[in-house]
Design a protein around this motif. Sequence first.
Motif, PDB file in Angstrom:
ATOM      1  N   TYR A  97       0.841  -1.200   0.000  1.00  0.00           N
ATOM      2  CA  TYR A  97       0.000   0.000   0.000  1.00  0.00           C
ATOM      3  C   TYR A  97       0.869   1.241   0.000  1.00  0.00           C
ATOM      4  O   TYR A  97       1.933   1.278   0.627  1.00  0.00           O
ATOM      5  N   GLY A  98       0.397   2.269  -0.684  1.00  0.00           N
ATOM      6  CA  GLY A  98       1.027   3.582  -0.671  1.00  0.00           C
ATOM      7  C   GLY A  98       0.031   4.588  -0.129  1.00  0.00           C
ATOM      8  O   GLY A  98      -1.167   4.505  -0.425  1.00  0.00           O
ATOM      9  N   LEU A  99       0.499   5.527   0.655  1.00  0.00           N
ATOM     10  CA  LEU A  99      -0.348   6.546   1.264  1.00  0.00           C
ATOM     11  C   LEU A  99       0.293   7.905   1.021  1.00  0.00           C
ATOM     12  O   LEU A  99       1.506   8.055   1.192  1.00  0.00           O
ATOM     13  N   ALA A 100      -0.511   8.887   0.596  1.00  0.00           N
ATOM     14  CA  ALA A 100       0.049  10.189   0.229  1.00  0.00           C
ATOM     15  C   ALA A 100      -0.790  11.354   0.747  1.00  0.00           C
ATOM     16  O   ALA A 100      -2.010  11.233   0.897  1.00  0.00           O
ATOM     17  N   THR A 101      -0.090  12.466   0.973  1.00  0.00           N
ATOM     18  CA  THR A 101      -0.745  13.720   1.354  1.00  0.00           C
ATOM     19  C   THR A 101      -0.203  14.848   0.486  1.00  0.00           C
ATOM     20  O   THR A 101       0.992  14.906   0.214  1.00  0.00           O
ATOM     21  N   THR A 102      -1.089  15.731   0.047  1.00  0.00           N
ATOM     22  CA  THR A 102      -0.672  16.942  -0.647  1.00  0.00           C
ATOM     23  C   THR A 102      -1.741  18.003  -0.422  1.00  0.00           C
ATOM     24  O   THR A 102      -2.929  17.693  -0.325  1.00  0.00           O
ATOM     25  N   GLY A 103      -1.325  19.245  -0.301  1.00  0.00           N
ATOM     26  CA  GLY A 103      -2.301  20.299  -0.060  1.00  0.00           C
ATOM     27  C   GLY A 103      -1.639  21.599   0.352  1.00  0.00           C
ATOM     28  O   GLY A 103      -0.427  21.753   0.256  1.00  0.00           O
ATOM     29  N   VAL A 104      -2.473  22.505   0.840  1.00  0.00           N
ATOM     30  CA  VAL A 104      -2.017  23.819   1.273  1.00  0.00           C
ATOM     31  C   VAL A 104      -2.367  23.988   2.750  1.00  0.00           C
ATOM     32  O   VAL A 104      -3.544  24.061   3.110  1.00  0.00           O
ATOM     33  N   ALA A 105      -1.338  24.024   3.596  1.00  0.00           N
ATOM     34  CA  ALA A 105      -1.556  24.140   5.036  1.00  0.00           C
ATOM     35  C   ALA A 105      -1.892  25.575   5.446  1.00  0.00           C
ATOM     36  O   ALA A 105      -2.507  25.797   6.479  1.00  0.00           O
ATOM     37  N   GLY A 106      -1.479  26.534   4.651  1.00  0.00           N
ATOM     38  CA  GLY A 106      -1.795  27.925   4.950  1.00  0.00           C
ATOM     39  C   GLY A 106      -0.674  28.603   5.721  1.00  0.00           C
ATOM     40  O   GLY A 106       0.371  28.028   5.935  1.00  0.00           O
ATOM     41  N   PRO A 107      -0.902  29.804   6.118  1.00  0.00           N
ATOM     42  CA  PRO A 107      -2.191  30.484   6.144  1.00  0.00           C
ATOM     43  C   PRO A 107      -2.615  31.111   4.817  1.00  0.00           C
ATOM     44  O   PRO A 107      -3.768  31.466   4.640  1.00  0.00           O
ATOM     45  N   ASP A 108      -1.678  31.205   3.879  1.00  0.00           N
ATOM     46  CA  ASP A 108      -1.998  31.862   2.612  1.00  0.00           C
ATOM     47  C   ASP A 108      -2.283  30.843   1.521  1.00  0.00           C
ATOM     48  O   ASP A 108      -1.794  29.710   1.560  1.00  0.00           O
ATOM     49  N   PRO A 109      -3.054  31.247   0.505  1.00  0.00           N
ATOM     50  CA  PRO A 109      -3.261  30.365  -0.654  1.00  0.00           C
ATOM     51  C   PRO A 109      -1.936  30.115  -1.368  1.00  0.00           C
ATOM     52  O   PRO A 109      -0.975  30.877  -1.214  1.00  0.00           O
ATOM     53  N   GLN A 110      -1.889  29.046  -2.154  1.00  0.00           N
ATOM     54  CA  GLN A 110      -0.699  28.724  -2.935  1.00  0.00           C
ATOM     55  C   GLN A 110      -1.137  28.431  -4.358  1.00  0.00           C
ATOM     56  O   GLN A 110      -1.968  27.556  -4.584  1.00  0.00           O
ATOM     57  N   ALA A 111      -0.607  29.156  -5.299  1.00  0.00           N
ATOM     58  CA  ALA A 111      -0.915  28.965  -6.720  1.00  0.00           C
ATOM     59  C   ALA A 111      -2.424  28.933  -6.974  1.00  0.00           C
ATOM     60  O   ALA A 111      -2.921  28.113  -7.737  1.00  0.00           O
ATOM     61  N   GLY A 112      -3.138  29.819  -6.284  1.00  0.00           N
ATOM     62  CA  GLY A 112      -4.580  29.910  -6.477  1.00  0.00           C
ATOM     63  C   GLY A 112      -5.400  28.875  -5.726  1.00  0.00           C
ATOM     64  O   GLY A 112      -6.623  28.836  -5.850  1.00  0.00           O
ATOM     65  N   VAL A 113      -4.748  28.033  -4.918  1.00  0.00           N
ATOM     66  CA  VAL A 113      -5.454  27.020  -4.136  1.00  0.00           C
ATOM     67  C   VAL A 113      -5.586  27.535  -2.709  1.00  0.00           C
ATOM     68  O   VAL A 113      -4.594  27.937  -2.088  1.00  0.00           O
ATOM     69  N   GLU A 114      -6.799  27.510  -2.189  1.00  0.00           N
ATOM     70  CA  GLU A 114      -7.071  28.039  -0.852  1.00  0.00           C
ATOM     71  C   GLU A 114      -6.403  27.213   0.239  1.00  0.00           C
ATOM     72  O   GLU A 114      -6.290  25.991   0.134  1.00  0.00           O
ATOM     73  N   ALA A 115      -5.998  27.900   1.299  1.00  0.00           N
ATOM     74  CA  ALA A 115      -5.454  27.216   2.467  1.00  0.00           C
ATOM     75  C   ALA A 115      -6.507  26.258   3.016  1.00  0.00           C
ATOM     76  O   ALA A 115      -7.705  26.565   3.026  1.00  0.00           O
ATOM     77  N   GLY A 116      -6.070  25.093   3.444  1.00  0.00           N
ATOM     78  CA  GLY A 116      -6.968  24.072   3.969  1.00  0.00           C
ATOM     79  C   GLY A 116      -7.448  23.079   2.926  1.00  0.00           C
ATOM     80  O   GLY A 116      -8.124  22.100   3.258  1.00  0.00           O
ATOM     81  N   THR A 117      -7.115  23.330   1.651  1.00  0.00           N
ATOM     82  CA  THR A 117      -7.460  22.384   0.588  1.00  0.00           C
ATOM     83  C   THR A 117      -6.404  21.285   0.585  1.00  0.00           C
ATOM     84  O   THR A 117      -5.216  21.554   0.419  1.00  0.00           O
TER      85      THR A 117
END
Length: 163
Positions: A97-117
Amino acid sequence: MESTGVGGVEWLVGVLKARGETLATAESLTGGMVGAALTDVAGVSAVYRGGVVVYATDLKAKLAGVPQDLLDAVGPVHPDTAAALATGVRERLEATYGLATTGVAGPDPQAGVEAGTVYVAAAGPGSVQVRKLQLSGNRSAVRQGTVVAALELVATLVAEELD
């Protein structure tokens, strides 16, 4: 995520150990926190192959096997990228099994992706599952919520393959 009970980290480790299966992780915004949660469990060395922290986008391709054309097309925070991270780390670390995480922790958006996504993904012998999360709170809360969701997702995938 609770450490005991069906779907908990100890349950996950126990089931994988009983079946002779293994797990590997590819982490971005969690920076190794999923691996740390797993290695808190005694006996995990029988099932945890290891992990890669691929915080920088280029390392998602170089170390975790995400196709560069996918990263160029959709970026690092996308369901397809999460799926490719989980699949890539599964293959590269030779795990069941492989397990992965990716996203924007914040507090600011990154490359147009909102924090918390956030996207978490789990890849196994039979399927790949991806979940989108929209988490609130500060960086720490987003990262902690991601760890819980990732571990719950892989536990769900492993449980489904028990049937």
